[in-house]
Design an enzyme around this catalytic site. Sequence first.
Site, short mmCIF file in Angstrom:
data_model
loop_
_atom_site.label_atom_id
_atom_site.label_comp_id
_atom_site.label_asym_id
_atom_site.label_seq_id
_atom_site.Cartn_x
_atom_site.Cartn_y
_atom_site.Cartn_z
N ASP A 61 -101.83 41.22 33.01
CA ASP A 61 -102.95 41.28 32.06
C ASP A 61 -102.72 42.35 31.00
O ASP A 61 -103.00 42.14 29.82
CB ASP A 61 -104.26 41.54 32.80
CG ASP A 61 -104.82 40.29 33.46
OD1 ASP A 61 -104.51 39.18 32.99
OD2 ASP A 61 -105.58 40.42 34.44
N LYS A 72 -108.65 38.23 42.35
CA LYS A 72 -107.59 39.12 41.87
C LYS A 72 -107.42 40.37 42.74
O LYS A 72 -106.30 40.87 42.89
CB LYS A 72 -107.85 39.55 40.42
CG LYS A 72 -107.61 38.45 39.40
CD LYS A 72 -107.74 39.02 37.99
CE LYS A 72 -107.36 38.00 36.95
NZ LYS A 72 -107.34 38.60 35.60
#
Length: 277
Positions: free
Chosen positions: A107, A70
Amino acid sequence: MTEHKIPLAGVIGHPIAHSRSPRLHRHWLQTYGLDGHYIPMDVAPENLEQVLRSLPKAGFVGVNITVPHKEAVMQIADQITDRATLIGAANTLIFLPDGKIHADNTDGYGFMENLRAGAPDWDPTSGPAVVLGAGGASRAVVSALCEVGVPEIILTNRTRLRADKLREDFGQRIRVVEWVQAGNVIEEAKLVVNTTSLGMMGQRELRVPLDGLQKDAVVTDLVYAPLKTNLLLEAEEAGCVTVDGLGMLLHQAVPGFERWFGERPAVDSATRAAALR
């Protein structure tokens, strides 16, 4: 005559066999009768950029990114959204028609949508939030909580340095306390969020005293295996509203699916069942 191209998407991690994302996206593709495929790809860190650059040429319209990539994709992407820049990580990539890579982080969006669905009466302005952990997931959660107006975020992490860095990045609304003080500050909280992996299957338990929990507090855990962690079970016994972590996984997937396949999917009971199969 233009030949119809079937859009391809997927999830890249290392390892990736445990990911629930493929069954989730396949469920949506089937539910909405859409052409498309979603493929899990185990890619080692040293091969990440080469693989990403080749995917648009193979018909991919985008991918999800998970651990441990990520943060690394931030150095590869050609375009990065403001929220991904603030969080310092990306989980959703869109491949543009010219092959360039657009990076976003959904997220925080997934966390907030899950919280709204599971605890619709929670008022962000009602009081402090206690956030356990200061990793990448925590940064997304803190960003989302700041955006909706939580007045104070009390942050604690086993390694103080990471928590201090997060406060440096997000500002005065963050108050950092030592990990051993977590149980003491929980009594101030209207919201408690576990962003660590503690309590997950195969990991150590989260050992934070919860006897100070307010009965009107909301407690949520980003861990979703098991669905009901000991943190959530104890919070339920204390009379709190609890929200499991599966919904965050489901909701964070919505924006990417919509961009890749042209349909905004619903997160409902059938979606949860598909992800849990």
